[in-house]
Design a protein around this motif. Sequence first.
Motif, PDB file in Angstrom:
ATOM      1  N   HIS A 135     -49.072  -6.924 -63.055  1.00 50.53           N
ATOM      2  CA  HIS A 135     -50.488  -6.680 -62.759  1.00 50.53           C
ATOM      3  C   HIS A 135     -51.141  -5.944 -63.934  1.00 50.53           C
ATOM      4  O   HIS A 135     -52.213  -6.337 -64.410  1.00 50.53           O
ATOM      5  N   LYS A 136     -50.473  -4.894 -64.406  1.00 48.71           N
ATOM      6  CA  LYS A 136     -50.990  -4.109 -65.533  1.00 48.71           C
ATOM      7  C   LYS A 136     -51.094  -4.990 -66.787  1.00 48.71           C
ATOM      8  O   LYS A 136     -52.086  -4.937 -67.504  1.00 48.71           O
ATOM      9  N   ALA A 137     -50.077  -5.808 -67.029  1.00 52.60           N
ATOM     10  CA  ALA A 137     -50.081  -6.684 -68.205  1.00 52.60           C
ATOM     11  C   ALA A 137     -51.227  -7.686 -68.142  1.00 52.60           C
ATOM     12  O   ALA A 137     -51.901  -7.934 -69.145  1.00 52.60           O
ATOM     13  N   SER A 138     -51.460  -8.258 -66.966  1.00 50.27           N
ATOM     14  CA  SER A 138     -52.505  -9.275 -66.857  1.00 50.27           C
ATOM     15  C   SER A 138     -53.903  -8.679 -67.019  1.00 50.27           C
ATOM     16  O   SER A 138     -54.834  -9.383 -67.395  1.00 50.27           O
ATOM     17  N   LYS A 139     -54.040  -7.376 -66.791  1.00 49.73           N
ATOM     18  CA  LYS A 139     -55.339  -6.728 -66.979  1.00 49.73           C
ATOM     19  C   LYS A 139     -55.675  -6.520 -68.455  1.00 49.73           C
ATOM     20  O   LYS A 139     -56.812  -6.199 -68.790  1.00 49.73           O
ATOM     21  N   THR A 140     -54.699  -6.743 -69.351  1.00 54.29           N
ATOM     22  CA  THR A 140     -54.963  -6.617 -70.786  1.00 54.29           C
ATOM     23  C   THR A 140     -55.795  -7.796 -71.296  1.00 54.29           C
ATOM     24  O   THR A 140     -56.317  -7.744 -72.404  1.00 54.29           O
ATOM     25  N   GLY A 141     -55.862  -8.860 -70.504  1.00 52.96           N
ATOM     26  CA  GLY A 141     -56.577 -10.059 -70.928  1.00 52.96           C
ATOM     27  C   GLY A 141     -55.683 -11.034 -71.675  1.00 52.96           C
ATOM     28  O   GLY A 141     -56.087 -12.143 -71.988  1.00 52.96           O
ATOM     29  N   ALA A 142     -54.466 -10.622 -71.969  1.00 57.00           N
ATOM     30  CA  ALA A 142     -53.524 -11.473 -72.687  1.00 57.00           C
ATOM     31  C   ALA A 142     -52.858 -12.466 -71.732  1.00 57.00           C
ATOM     32  O   ALA A 142     -52.834 -12.263 -70.516  1.00 57.00           O
ATOM     33  N   ARG A 143     -52.327 -13.517 -72.299  1.00 59.49           N
ATOM     34  CA  ARG A 143     -51.506 -14.468 -71.550  1.00 59.49           C
ATOM     35  C   ARG A 143     -50.227 -13.731 -71.143  1.00 59.49           C
ATOM     36  O   ARG A 143     -49.638 -13.016 -71.952  1.00 59.49           O
ATOM     37  N   VAL A 144     -49.791 -13.861 -69.879  1.00 52.58           N
ATOM     38  CA  VAL A 144     -48.601 -13.169 -69.392  1.00 52.58           C
ATOM     39  C   VAL A 144     -47.536 -14.214 -69.065  1.00 52.58           C
ATOM     40  O   VAL A 144     -47.784 -15.153 -68.312  1.00 52.58           O
ATOM     41  N   VAL A 145     -46.347 -14.020 -69.653  1.00 49.88           N
ATOM     42  CA  VAL A 145     -45.241 -14.962 -69.505  1.00 49.88           C
ATOM     43  C   VAL A 145     -43.992 -14.181 -69.125  1.00 49.88           C
ATOM     44  O   VAL A 145     -43.745 -13.098 -69.661  1.00 49.88           O
ATOM     45  N   VAL A 146     -43.200 -14.743 -68.204  1.00 51.19           N
ATOM     46  CA  VAL A 146     -41.937 -14.122 -67.801  1.00 51.19           C
ATOM     47  C   VAL A 146     -40.829 -15.158 -67.922  1.00 51.19           C
ATOM     48  O   VAL A 146     -40.975 -16.289 -67.440  1.00 51.19           O
ATOM     49  N   TYR A 147     -39.720 -14.770 -68.541  1.00 55.26           N
ATOM     50  CA  TYR A 147     -38.497 -15.579 -68.573  1.00 55.26           C
ATOM     51  C   TYR A 147     -37.464 -14.827 -67.751  1.00 55.26           C
ATOM     52  O   TYR A 147     -37.080 -13.716 -68.105  1.00 55.26           O
ATOM     53  N   ALA A 148     -37.040 -15.436 -66.651  1.00 53.58           N
ATOM     54  CA  ALA A 148     -36.119 -14.770 -65.724  1.00 53.58           C
ATOM     55  C   ALA A 148     -34.974 -15.707 -65.378  1.00 53.58           C
ATOM     56  O   ALA A 148     -35.051 -16.915 -65.586  1.00 53.58           O
ATOM     57  N   TRP A 149     -33.914 -15.150 -64.788  1.00 50.03           N
ATOM     58  CA  TRP A 149     -32.765 -15.969 -64.396  1.00 50.03           C
ATOM     59  C   TRP A 149     -32.243 -15.604 -63.016  1.00 50.03           C
ATOM     60  O   TRP A 149     -31.421 -16.294 -62.464  1.00 50.03           O
ATOM     61  N   LYS A 150     -32.729 -14.541 -62.427  1.00 47.29           N
ATOM     62  CA  LYS A 150     -32.240 -14.104 -61.121  1.00 47.29           C
ATOM     63  C   LYS A 150     -33.430 -13.961 -60.171  1.00 47.29           C
ATOM     64  O   LYS A 150     -34.426 -13.343 -60.527  1.00 47.29           O
TER      65      LYS A 150
END
Length: 183
Positions: A97-112
Amino acid sequence: MAAPMALTATMRRFEVALADADHDRYDTLDLRVAQHPSESERFLIARVIARVLQDGPGVEFTRGLSTDDEPAIWQRDLRGDLQAWIEIGQPSVDRLHKASKTGARVVVYAWKAVDELAAAIAARPVHRAAEVEVYALPPEFLDAVAATLDRNNSWSLSITGGALFLAVADVACEAEVRRVAIG
């Protein structure tokens, strides 16, 4: 009695011959990566794979594990403005949520628990939740690549149709990177 010595990061080098047919990118990347003492090899491999997949101008590793206010990887433009916030593993929904408020594109690479993470993003009030990109990396792929890990690593990575084909010495690893829908 002597004070205990602090563990230091392990420096690793990754020379990656990249052939990305999906994005028409063909390049050789020379990456130097500090592996934090608390960082698992699986996490490190996911971080390097994400860095290669997101390669472009201004994409860099950050201090990530040693600071709470930076992602594992980010992309900045020539003025220094944040363009992409790239997380690895299981970031909290509040962090996204905090990251998306920066206005930047938000990407997550996860495996679990990737589907559960996507559902949690949809269920909570995350700013621009529908725009958060979540990708699933197969843990068995990360572990197979981690088994080849050395201080100096030479990879040949081909990407076509969302599939990764990674050759390390005489070991070949293959994986499908799956985008997970939010909601």
